[in-house]
Structure formats: C-alpha cells, structure tokens
Design a protein around this motif. Structure first.
Motif, PDB file in Angstrom:
ATOM      1  N   ASP A   1      75.150  20.320  43.099  1.00 33.94           N
ATOM      2  CA  ASP A   1      75.131  20.521  42.000  1.00 33.94           C
ATOM      3  C   ASP A   1      73.956  20.502  41.187  1.00 33.94           C
ATOM      4  N   VAL A   2      73.318  21.566  40.567  1.00 28.81           N
ATOM      5  CA  VAL A   2      72.258  21.716  39.921  1.00 28.81           C
ATOM      6  C   VAL A   2      72.565  21.564  38.223  1.00 28.81           C
ATOM      7  N   VAL A   3      71.793  20.614  37.649  1.00 30.14           N
ATOM      8  CA  VAL A   3      71.935  20.599  36.259  1.00 30.14           C
ATOM      9  C   VAL A   3      70.742  20.956  35.597  1.00 30.14           C
ATOM     10  N   THR A   4      70.624  21.566  34.692  1.00 34.91           N
ATOM     11  CA  THR A   4      69.292  22.074  33.882  1.00 34.91           C
ATOM     12  C   THR A   4      69.535  21.772  32.507  1.00 34.91           C
ATOM     13  N   VAL A   5      68.621  21.570  31.922  1.00 33.01           N
ATOM     14  CA  VAL A   5      68.309  21.147  30.378  1.00 33.01           C
ATOM     15  C   VAL A   5      68.114  22.648  29.631  1.00 33.01           C
TER      16      VAL A   5
ATOM     17  N   GLY B   1      81.197  27.224  31.612  1.00 28.10           N
ATOM     18  CA  GLY B   1      79.677  27.388  31.494  1.00 28.10           C
ATOM     19  C   GLY B   1      78.893  26.987  32.705  1.00 28.10           C
ATOM     20  N   THR B   2      79.554  27.438  33.724  1.00 28.07           N
ATOM     21  CA  THR B   2      78.836  27.157  34.937  1.00 28.07           C
ATOM     22  C   THR B   2      78.936  28.389  35.803  1.00 28.07           C
ATOM     23  N   ALA B   3      78.055  28.365  37.063  1.00 28.98           N
ATOM     24  CA  ALA B   3      77.830  29.605  37.717  1.00 28.98           C
ATOM     25  C   ALA B   3      77.705  28.929  39.414  1.00 28.98           C
ATOM     26  N   MET B   4      78.239  29.947  40.172  1.00 34.47           N
ATOM     27  CA  MET B   4      78.278  29.543  41.524  1.00 34.47           C
ATOM     28  C   MET B   4      77.397  30.510  42.189  1.00 34.47           C
ATOM     29  N   LEU B   5      76.480  30.046  43.110  1.00 35.74           N
ATOM     30  CA  LEU B   5      75.521  30.887  43.983  1.00 35.74           C
ATOM     31  C   LEU B   5      75.688  30.772  45.476  1.00 35.74           C
TER      32      LEU B   5
ATOM     33  N   GLY C   1      74.650  26.418  51.532  1.00 38.52           N
ATOM     34  CA  GLY C   1      76.194  26.703  51.085  1.00 38.52           C
ATOM     35  C   GLY C   1      76.023  26.983  49.495  1.00 38.52           C
ATOM     36  N   GLU C   2      77.188  26.767  48.914  1.00 31.60           N
ATOM     37  CA  GLU C   2      77.305  27.303  47.655  1.00 31.60           C
ATOM     38  C   GLU C   2      76.729  26.130  46.809  1.00 31.60           C
ATOM     39  N   ILE C   3      75.757  26.617  45.647  1.00 30.36           N
ATOM     40  CA  ILE C   3      75.152  25.790  44.612  1.00 30.36           C
ATOM     41  C   ILE C   3      75.792  26.000  43.497  1.00 30.36           C
ATOM     42  N   GLU C   4      76.509  25.036  42.790  1.00 30.12           N
ATOM     43  CA  GLU C   4      76.794  25.192  41.114  1.00 30.12           C
ATOM     44  C   GLU C   4      75.729  24.922  40.325  1.00 30.12           C
ATOM     45  N   PHE C   5      75.609  25.851  39.143  1.00 30.49           N
ATOM     46  CA  PHE C   5      74.684  25.473  38.280  1.00 30.49           C
ATOM     47  C   PHE C   5      75.616  25.200  37.159  1.00 30.49           C
TER      48      PHE C   5
END
Length: 479
Positions: free
Chosen positions: A46-50, A77-81, A87-91
């Motif tokens: 899980d990647v969190v960005t400000v 409000g999320t995206a999956m790459l 593997g899959e990374i959620e932003f």
C-alpha cells in the motif's frame, strides 16, 4: 526487532521519481512494512501519498515498460497497479476519517500523513517507509509500532474506545492479529473490546466471517477463540459455540467442559495440518451437545444423538455465518454426523462389515474423518489416550485392507432403483426402496460382491420372496 528496510526493487525508485515530479510525498505504509519487520512474506503493498493517489498511480504506470495498466476505483479514491516484480500495488491519498454512530463507513477527506497514520487500526500497522528522495527508505513510526512488535503487543494508535466505536470490525481484527502472530492485546485495548462489543452488531456478517475464518486458520486457533469468548464477542457472533461452555455436576457426576474440549480438538486438527473446512468440522463436531444433554442417575451425563442433531444444524449454521453452502458444507456435515463411528469401532472388535459401512458412508472424506477422530481424543489419562490411538491404528489398517479388496470408497451399487423397476415392472414405491436397501445391505455385509451377476441373482431371490416375478422385458442375469 530488525528495523524494516525496503527491498531493492526498481519499482520503489520509480514511485519515488513519479512522486517527486508531482510534488507529492509518498510512503509504503501498513502490513507490508509490518511483515518486513517480522521477516514474514507479504504480497500487499500500500502506497500512501500526501496528494492524489490515483494521479500518482497513473504517473508510475506511464513509467513502466508497456505502460502499466492502472485500475481506478473512483468511489474509494484508490488505484491498483499490477507489477511484475512486486505484484499489485495500491495507491491512495492520505486521508482523515469521521464516523457516524450507526455506520462503520467513514466520511473521508484529504489529510496529512499524520492524519492517515492516526486512522490506522493498530500501531503495528501504522508503520511506514519513505519513498522520498531526501530520506528514501527511512522508517516512519509515530505511534511506537516497532516497540509493540518487539514486545508482541496489539495496541491502537488512538484511544481504543474511539478506534473500536468508529469501526467495530477492528475488535475482531485485534483478536485475529493476536491469534495469527501469537501477540498479547494491550490491557486498555482488551478492556475496550469488552466495553464496545455490542457495536459489532452494525458490522455485516460477511466481514465478520472473513475475520473469523482467519482466526480459524491461525497456527493455534484456540487462542483467538478464547479471546473472543472472554471479551464477550463470541456470544454475539457465534452464540451456539459460546453455549458449549460450562460444566454441570450432580453428586459425583460431572461432564467435561465442551467448549474447551472443542478448542483442544481444533488445535489438534490444526497441528495435523487440517485445512479450513476440517477445522470447521472440529468446531462443530460437538455443537449440539448442550441441546442433547441429559442426566441419568445410573451413568451420569449423556449426549445421545448429538452427532445427528449437530449434522442437521450444519446447513443453518453455515447459512447464518455466510459460509459456502456447497461441497464444503456437505463435507463438514458428513464429518459431524460420522465423527463417533471410528471411535465406536476402536472400542469393539473391528468387523469387515462395519468397516465397509464406514467406507461407504465416508467416501473420499474417510482420511479427514480419521484425522478428526484422532484429534477428538483429548483425555488427560495418557494410558487411555494411547490405548485409543493404538486401536485407531488397527481401524485404519482394516480400512486399507477392505478398500484394497472391495473398493468401497464412494462405490455405487450395480443394482439401482431403475434396474429394480425394470426387472419387476414396478413404479416408484416403498417396495422398490426395500429391495434396493436389501441388495445394498448384502453387499456391505459381504454376502455378495458388488458385481452384476451375483447382485442381480440376489435381487431375483428377494423379489421372489415378496411374490414378485420378473417382467417379460426384464434385464438378464448376464447383462
């Protein structure tokens, strides 16, 4: 406890470059960081960005070979790459949440990194690793998560009453993590679960069962169930299991506590490598004992028929818990119904006919049944326990012998109801059922093999005894 470090994967540098270009600080946060610290494998990043998480995901996707395909979930409000290396990374963008009393669905708005960490369920899940050029890979630990990992403690970042009242599912998650990791729940956090337990009623059964199954699949699942029971949650989410607790005494007669016996059987099945559904069979094998408990002054407490009543309960229990109602449920129901049979065989002389019947009824689940029955021997009398287990060895040896000789696992009698009706010109009736049962009994008793000639000859004799003659177009004995 080792400080977690980012694996040397190019994708993390790619995210850092995209975040820098957008002017959005970014961090890997949550379970992935926790599992790095614990040395456990983890596939959820899980990647969190400000800033805008979807925008960051799309910027990263443009930098990947073949331009990575981003799946956007605008409502969340999320995206999956998907990536080849990680593997899959959620932003997602950093956010803060507020809750209404009647719902666990929060009202969400953009927030700071501190806001995002504060909304996490537990300190061990509020750890982060920087993806920013100035401190790439640096640990973010605002709430003492590393210390709690070191002391094996489950604790909430904010006051536990706030955390659990806002999202009551977190009470089950606390117990699930404690059970999976073998951690203790910090005293104030534990007390808050007991205080807020009634809030679990606003959580959907599907979400409850997901957490419950993870507790069932824990290395030592009894630990999680004891926490559920002691906090009062079990009585709310699975009352039939909570009702197993307690011991009744009359004079010198007392029965064992069926709740703790069930937990021991569950742990035994887990130690034997039992899967989720065999573990559910362990949970439910004695579930109807409270409903069948009777006191007999001559012998003490009895639970006659608890296996049959329990088996009849299984479909409704699975329905209530939103567990699957297909093959998994039918297997659990079969094991609950049959779980006493091998024990009875182990006490008596093992006859071929009894073994044939068990093989016929258990079919491909016979091996699972024997694992359950071995697990069900929880006597503290070591000599008695050893004697039972030796007898089970004899039963299993007999099972192998009969199966090799008669191939009765999931066998289908050659004489079907259709054959009986065609032979005697009958319509569906009780008489057809009686003849079918007579042929089956003869095969199981070893009087005739499950072969057309001998079995059909037996059918003709049984039919003649009932005054039935073969029809003109009846099958032949050599068919």
């Amino acid at each position: 406890m080792t400080t977690p470090t980012l694996p040397n994967l190019p994708i993390f540098r790619t995210i850092a470059e995209a975040a820098h270009e957008l002017g959005q600080p970014a961090y890997v946060i949550g379970g992935y960081v926790r599992d790095l610290a614990l040395g456990r494998p983890s596939k959820d990043i899980d990647v969190v960005t400000v800033g805008d998480g979807i925008q960051l995901a799309q910027a990263v996707g443009r930098r990947l070979p073949g331009r990575g395909r981003v799946t956007v979930f605008k409502n969340f409000g999320t995206a999956m790459l998907p990536t080849q290396e990680a593997g899959e990374i959620e932003f997602v963008g950093a956010r803060k949440e507020s809750y209404r009393a009647e719902s666990r669905k929060p009202e969400v708005e953009a927030g700071t990194l501190e806001d995002d960490l504060a909304r996490r369920d537990f300190t061990i899940n509020a750890l982060g690793l920087s993806l920013n050029a100035e401190d790439f890979g640096a640990l973010v630990d605002r709430y003492g998560g590393m210390q709690d990992l070191a002391t094996k403690t489950i604790r909430t970042p904010l006051g536990p009453d706030i955390t659990f009242s806002d999202d009551p599912l977190r009470m089950l998650r606390a117990i699930r993590f404690a059970s999976q990791l073998g951690f203790d729940i910090e005293p104030d956090t534990y007390d808050a679960i007991a205080r807020n337990k009634e809030r679990i009623k606003i959580v959907s059964q599907e979400r409850i069962t997901i957490e419950l199954n993870k507790i069932v699949e824990s290395p030592v699942p009894s630990y999680g169930f004891k926490l559920l029971f002691q906090t009062g949650l079990l009585a709310l989410i699975f009352p039939k299991m909570a009702q197993l607790y307690g011991v009744d005494k009359v004079g010198s007669h007392a029965h064992k506590d069926n709740f703790y016996h069930t937990l021991q059987v569950l742990d035994n099945v887990a130690a034997a490598g039992g899967d989720l559904w065999l573990r559910w069979a362990a949970i439910l094998h004695d579930i109807a004992k409270p409903a069948t408990k009777r006191y007999d002054p001559r012998v003490g407490w009895t639970f006659h028929g608890h296996e049959d009543k329990g088996a009849r309960w299984v479909p409704q229990i699975f329905t209530d818990l939103k567990l699957p109602l297909g093959e998994e449920m039918r297997m659990v129901q079969k094991l609950v119904r049959l779980h006493l049979r091998p024990i009875v065989l182990a006490q008596d002389i093992v006859t071929d006919s009894a073994v044939r019947r068990l093989l016929f009824e258990a079919g491909d689940d016979i091996d699972r049944l024997m694992v359950l029955c071995r697990a069900d021997i929880t006597s503290k009398d070591h000599q008695r326990k050893a004697r039972y287990l030796r007898n089970f060895d004899k039963v299993e040896e007999k099972l192998r012998e009969i199966e090799a000789k008669d191939h009765l696992r999931n066998f289908k009698p050659v004489i079907t109801g259709e054959v009986i009706m065609a032979t005697f010109g009958l319509q569906p009736s009780r008489q057809v059922g009686e003849l079918k049962e007579a042929v089956l009994e003869a095969i199981l008793e070893g009087e005739v093999p499950n072969e057309w000639g001998p079995a059909y000859a037996l059918l003709l004799r049984r039919g003649a005894a009932l005054g039935l003659a073969p029809a003109a177009d009846a099958p032949t004995q050599s068919a």
